[in-house]
Write a protein that holds these residues in place. Structure first.
Motif, mmCIF file in Angstrom:
data_model
loop_
_atom_site.group_PDB
_atom_site.id
_atom_site.type_symbol
_atom_site.label_atom_id
_atom_site.label_comp_id
_atom_site.label_asym_id
_atom_site.label_seq_id
_atom_site.Cartn_x
_atom_site.Cartn_y
_atom_site.Cartn_z
ATOM 1 N N GLU A 24 51.596 34.577 29.151
ATOM 2 C CA GLU A 24 50.229 35.099 29.249
ATOM 3 C C GLU A 24 49.559 35.162 27.885
ATOM 4 O O GLU A 24 48.373 34.861 27.752
ATOM 5 N N ASP A 25 50.309 35.543 26.849
ATOM 6 C CA ASP A 25 49.730 35.591 25.499
ATOM 7 C C ASP A 25 49.359 34.189 25.027
ATOM 8 O O ASP A 25 48.322 33.995 24.395
ATOM 9 N N ARG A 26 50.187 33.212 25.344
ATOM 10 C CA ARG A 26 49.903 31.839 24.949
ATOM 11 C C ARG A 26 48.643 31.337 25.650
ATOM 12 O O ARG A 26 47.797 30.675 25.043
ATOM 13 N N MET A 27 48.486 31.676 26.913
ATOM 14 C CA MET A 27 47.298 31.276 27.666
ATOM 15 C C MET A 27 46.054 31.959 27.096
ATOM 16 O O MET A 27 44.984 31.358 27.023
ATOM 17 N N GLU A 28 46.191 33.207 26.670
ATOM 18 C CA GLU A 28 45.055 33.941 26.094
ATOM 19 C C GLU A 28 44.619 33.284 24.778
ATOM 20 O O GLU A 28 43.433 33.121 24.514
ATOM 21 N N ARG A 29 45.593 32.873 23.958
ATOM 22 C CA ARG A 29 45.275 32.175 22.709
ATOM 23 C C ARG A 29 44.566 30.855 23.003
ATOM 24 O O ARG A 29 43.610 30.484 22.338
ATOM 25 N N SER A 49 42.291 34.645 15.098
ATOM 26 C CA SER A 49 42.918 35.946 14.923
ATOM 27 C C SER A 49 42.265 36.946 15.873
ATOM 28 O O SER A 49 41.052 37.109 15.867
ATOM 29 N N HIS A 50 43.071 37.603 16.673
ATOM 30 C CA HIS A 50 42.558 38.620 17.592
ATOM 31 C C HIS A 50 42.450 39.948 16.870
ATOM 32 O O HIS A 50 43.320 40.317 16.082
ATOM 33 N N LYS A 51 41.364 40.677 17.125
ATOM 34 C CA LYS A 51 41.138 41.946 16.447
ATOM 35 C C LYS A 51 42.207 42.955 16.809
ATOM 36 O O LYS A 51 42.643 43.735 15.975
ATOM 37 N N ILE A 52 42.632 42.976 18.071
ATOM 38 C CA ILE A 52 43.803 43.739 18.489
ATOM 39 C C ILE A 52 44.847 42.696 18.865
ATOM 40 O O ILE A 52 44.627 41.892 19.767
ATOM 41 N N ALA A 53 45.955 42.684 18.172
ATOM 42 C CA ALA A 53 46.971 41.649 18.354
ATOM 43 C C ALA A 53 47.419 41.570 19.815
ATOM 44 O O ALA A 53 47.536 42.597 20.491
ATOM 45 N N LEU A 54 47.643 40.356 20.272
ATOM 46 C CA LEU A 54 48.115 40.168 21.641
ATOM 47 C C LEU A 54 49.465 40.840 21.836
ATOM 48 O O LEU A 54 49.759 41.350 22.917
ATOM 49 N N LYS A 56 50.245 43.579 20.675
ATOM 50 C CA LYS A 56 49.967 45.013 20.824
ATOM 51 C C LYS A 56 49.185 45.316 22.101
ATOM 52 O O LYS A 56 48.715 46.426 22.285
ATOM 53 N N GLY A 57 48.969 44.289 22.940
ATOM 54 C CA GLY A 57 48.257 44.505 24.184
ATOM 55 C C GLY A 57 46.792 44.129 24.131
ATOM 56 O O GLY A 57 46.041 44.441 25.052
ATOM 57 N N GLY A 58 46.356 43.461 23.079
ATOM 58 C CA GLY A 58 44.967 43.049 22.957
ATOM 59 C C GLY A 58 44.641 41.862 23.856
ATOM 60 O O GLY A 58 45.532 41.209 24.390
ATOM 61 N N THR A 59 43.345 41.594 24.018
ATOM 62 C CA THR A 59 42.884 40.458 24.810
ATOM 63 C C THR A 59 41.721 39.806 24.084
ATOM 64 O O THR A 59 41.282 40.284 23.035
#
Length: 81
Positions: A24-29, A49-54, A56-59
């Motif tokens: 799921e994290d790879r798909m979000e990236r 770069s995600h503001k809240i790391a994936l 850590k539960g970010g999206t």
């Protein structure tokens, strides 16, 4: 681990990735990169770069920016618990 004598077990690697919750994290990236490509942003040599790391539960809804790979990968993100 190099696979010199036998072919690489892609199906097994994919199944392991899904079982570890990395899929799921790879798909979000990938969705974030595609969205930037649709906008026509030149992201050559940059990381998304995600503001809240994936980890850590970010999206993507939390926000993401382009930044240099060294800056993005220098952070010490821990896995979510």
């Amino acid at each position: 681990m190099p696979y010199t004598k036998s072919p690489r077990p892609y199906k097994h690697e994919y199944a392991m990735q899904k079982s570890r919750g990395e899929h799921e994290d790879r798909m979000e990236r990938q969705r974030a990169r595609r969205k930037l490509d649709q906008k026509g942003v030149n992201r050559a040599g940059k990381d998304v770069s995600h503001k809240i790391a994936l980890s850590k539960g970010g999206t993507n809804k939390d926000g993401y920016v382009l930044e240099s790979p060294s800056k993005n990968r220098a952070r010490n993100y821990k896995k979510k618990k």
